[in-house]
Design an enzyme around this catalytic site. Sequence first.
Site, PDB file in Angstrom:
ATOM      1  N   TYR A 190      27.322  37.670 -19.836  1.00  7.79           N
ATOM      2  CA  TYR A 190      27.930  39.201 -20.278  1.00  7.79           C
ATOM      3  C   TYR A 190      26.746  39.820 -21.119  1.00  7.79           C
ATOM      4  O   TYR A 190      26.220  40.882 -20.813  1.00  7.79           O
ATOM      5  CB  TYR A 190      29.018  38.986 -21.245  1.00  7.79           C
ATOM      6  CG  TYR A 190      30.201  38.597 -20.854  1.00  7.79           C
ATOM      7  CD1 TYR A 190      31.071  39.667 -19.973  1.00  7.79           C
ATOM      8  CD2 TYR A 190      30.605  37.231 -20.878  1.00  7.79           C
ATOM      9  CE1 TYR A 190      32.546  39.116 -19.444  1.00  7.79           C
ATOM     10  CE2 TYR A 190      31.704  36.739 -20.311  1.00  7.79           C
ATOM     11  CZ  TYR A 190      32.779  37.732 -19.752  1.00  7.79           C
ATOM     12  OH  TYR A 190      33.958  37.432 -19.161  1.00  7.79           O
ATOM     13  N   ASP A 246      36.129  35.181 -10.326  1.00  6.31           N
ATOM     14  CA  ASP A 246      35.700  36.007 -11.769  1.00  6.31           C
ATOM     15  C   ASP A 246      34.200  36.053 -11.714  1.00  6.31           C
ATOM     16  O   ASP A 246      33.601  36.522 -10.620  1.00  6.31           O
ATOM     17  CB  ASP A 246      36.140  35.141 -12.826  1.00  6.31           C
ATOM     18  CG  ASP A 246      35.999  35.784 -14.038  1.00  6.31           C
ATOM     19  OD1 ASP A 246      36.649  36.684 -14.680  1.00  6.31           O
ATOM     20  OD2 ASP A 246      35.168  35.060 -14.796  1.00  6.31           O
ATOM     21  N   HIS A 289      45.333  36.268 -13.265  1.00  3.41           N
ATOM     22  CA  HIS A 289      43.840  36.035 -13.127  1.00  3.41           C
ATOM     23  C   HIS A 289      43.273  34.947 -12.541  1.00  3.41           C
ATOM     24  O   HIS A 289      42.625  35.030 -11.718  1.00  3.41           O
ATOM     25  CB  HIS A 289      43.223  36.369 -14.681  1.00  3.41           C
ATOM     26  CG  HIS A 289      41.629  36.404 -14.423  1.00  3.41           C
ATOM     27  ND1 HIS A 289      40.944  37.262 -13.724  1.00  3.41           N
ATOM     28  CD2 HIS A 289      40.825  35.587 -14.778  1.00  3.41           C
ATOM     29  CE1 HIS A 289      39.915  37.303 -13.705  1.00  3.41           C
ATOM     30  NE2 HIS A 289      39.464  36.339 -14.478  1.00  3.41           N
TER      31      HIS A 289
END
Length: 319
Positions: A235, A105, A297
């Site tokens: 982010y 990730d 994931h």
Amino acid sequence: MELMGDVNHHRIKTNGIWMHVAEIKGEGAFVLLLHGFSETWFSWRHQMVHLASHGYHVVAPDLRGYGESDSPLSPSSYTNFHIVGDLIGLLDHFNQQQVFVVGHDWGATAAWHLSLFRPDRVKGTVAICVPFMARNPDMKPTQFFKKSFGDDLYICQYQEAGRPEKAFAKYDHLTVVKKFLLINSPDLLIAPPGMEIIDHLEIPTQLPSWITEEELQVYADKFKESGFTGGLNYYRAMDLSWELEAPWQGSKITVPSKLIVGDKDIAFDSFTKVYIEGDDLKKLVPDIEVVILDGHHFIQQEKPQEVSDEIISFLKKIA
């Protein structure tokens, strides 16, 4: 966890912050394991034991903003340069000139950028779930995501300081952790209009076999201490990273690499599959091997043996 008895924990000073690292010291090659969003070093618990049993010297940090590592307040302190800077300081602390790096990730993004900025320090890279992507010279990441998927894509919702934190705060930390770690839909994380992404995510009625309530609580306890802002700031720093990375426009990853993805991962069908099966990835990362596994994931926890075996086969091949 009883499995984790052999792990040594310490905090090291690197790049102006204190970073918590978990370590199992083998006599063999040094392997750096980098976690992603809504996780900590603990996401590598299975691989640490497995790699150490094969003699590797394994180190898994809490990345900046997570767990017991420092969390600078400003989102501008979370660019790819800051993260890579932390890792170079970590390697220097352990007197390691060149290492293997494995990331999942956001940890995969960190691994790719460590390989891009400092290929002299990387023997080989294993990225899990996130392939290396070309920098779009014409559009900032947030503009691209907004234009492509709308304002309610999770990345877009996370841009506003305090917004996701406020939404997360309606739930206890264990519930938030479950909502992320137990995602089993391959769809992109887009909330219906007027809804926060955390409210949109559902928890399965029973836990999957690959994780226990006790393990989930380990994450929850850490996020109760650290909060979620550090992880969300990755982010919020995307556009700044994009601006600063202009000198690397068109650069390739030259180190030997392996990408491991789950065929039920978020956006696998809508994006990843086409991208990794086409020519684009190979142009950017010429020396890459791609492996698709049956999984979601958080595949290094869901399929720990398969992922560990794939990592070790790569390390042995490069060595």
